[in-house]
Design an enzyme around this catalytic site. Structure first.
Site, PDB file in Angstrom:
ATOM      1  N   GLY A   8      -7.403  -4.332   1.953  1.00 61.36           N
ATOM      2  CA  GLY A   8      -6.280  -4.929   1.246  1.00 61.36           C
ATOM      3  C   GLY A   8      -5.640  -6.027   2.061  1.00 61.36           C
ATOM      4  CB  ALA A  10      -0.764  -8.882   5.676  1.00 68.62           C
ATOM      5  N   GLY A  13      -0.037  -1.492   2.443  1.00 68.25           N
ATOM      6  CA  GLY A  13       0.059  -0.042   2.466  1.00 68.25           C
ATOM      7  C   GLY A  13      -1.201   0.655   2.947  1.00 68.25           C
ATOM      8  CG  HIS A  49       0.827   0.345  12.592  1.00 64.52           C
ATOM      9  ND1 HIS A  49       0.269   0.768  11.409  1.00 64.52           N
ATOM     10  CD2 HIS A  49       0.945  -0.998  12.483  1.00 64.52           C
ATOM     11  CE1 HIS A  49       0.062  -0.266  10.616  1.00 64.52           C
ATOM     12  NE2 HIS A  49       0.466  -1.358  11.255  1.00 64.52           N
TER      13      HIS A  49
END
Length: 175
Positions: A8, A10, A13, A49
């Site tokens: 996906g 940036a 999710g 993160h």
């Protein structure tokens, strides 16, 4: 068991979904990360993160030697690789050519697909926009596209993650 590939844009999710998928199982989890804190903004991304992952999870930091790193977790542990996007950038920066990078990506995907425990691989889709104006950006887009295709071909499940939602990507066989 199962290799899941999350692709996906940036901030779509992908990483959050990878964490949810790995946490759904009662197994230990090892996160293989490829980012390096080259500047303050990247250091902040890395911090965020880390904060989103459960405290008991293990982390392997590897900006380059990804195939070796994905073989290090114990067989019973689920593995998250986050992310191929930065790994490809790192490899290109250190002078690896497209063939070397794609071969290692195939080795990574093969090792993860052959694990007894589940694995989730995260990558960005960078080929949906305009053709980049400079040679390096075009080569990066093309190499990452080949890497993504290579990993997707080995994955049991692949999803395009957009706005926090996952769309299944199906393998279409033409007759």
């Amino acid at each position: 068991m199962a290799l899941t590939f999350l692709l996906g844009g940036a901030r779509s999710g992908k990483s959050e979904l990878a964490v949810r998928l790995a946490a759904a199982d009662a197994r230990p989890v090892v996160v293989v990360v490829t980012a390096e804190p080259g500047d303050d903004e990247m250091a902040e991304r890395i911090r965020r993160h880390r904060q989103e992952r459960p405290a008991g999870w293990s982390t392997i930091e590897t900006p380059l030697e990804l195939a070796a790193a994905v073989r290090r977790p114990p067989p019973e542990a689920a593995v998250i690789v986050d992310c191929l996007t930065l790994w490809v950038a790192n490899a290109m920066e250190w002078g690896a050519d497209e063939g070397e990078i794609v071969r290692e990506a195939d080795d990574v995907a093969s090792a993860l697909a052959g694990r007894a425990a589940p694995a989730v691989v995260v990558s960005n889709e960078v080929g949906l926009g305009i053709v980049p104006v400079n040679d390096l950006a075009r080569r990066y887009r093309d190499v990452l596209g080949r890497v993504n295709t290579t990993v997707a071909s080995r994955a049991d499940r692949a999803y395009l993650v957009v706005a926090g939602r996952a769309l299944p990507l199906e393998d279409v066989t033409l007759t």
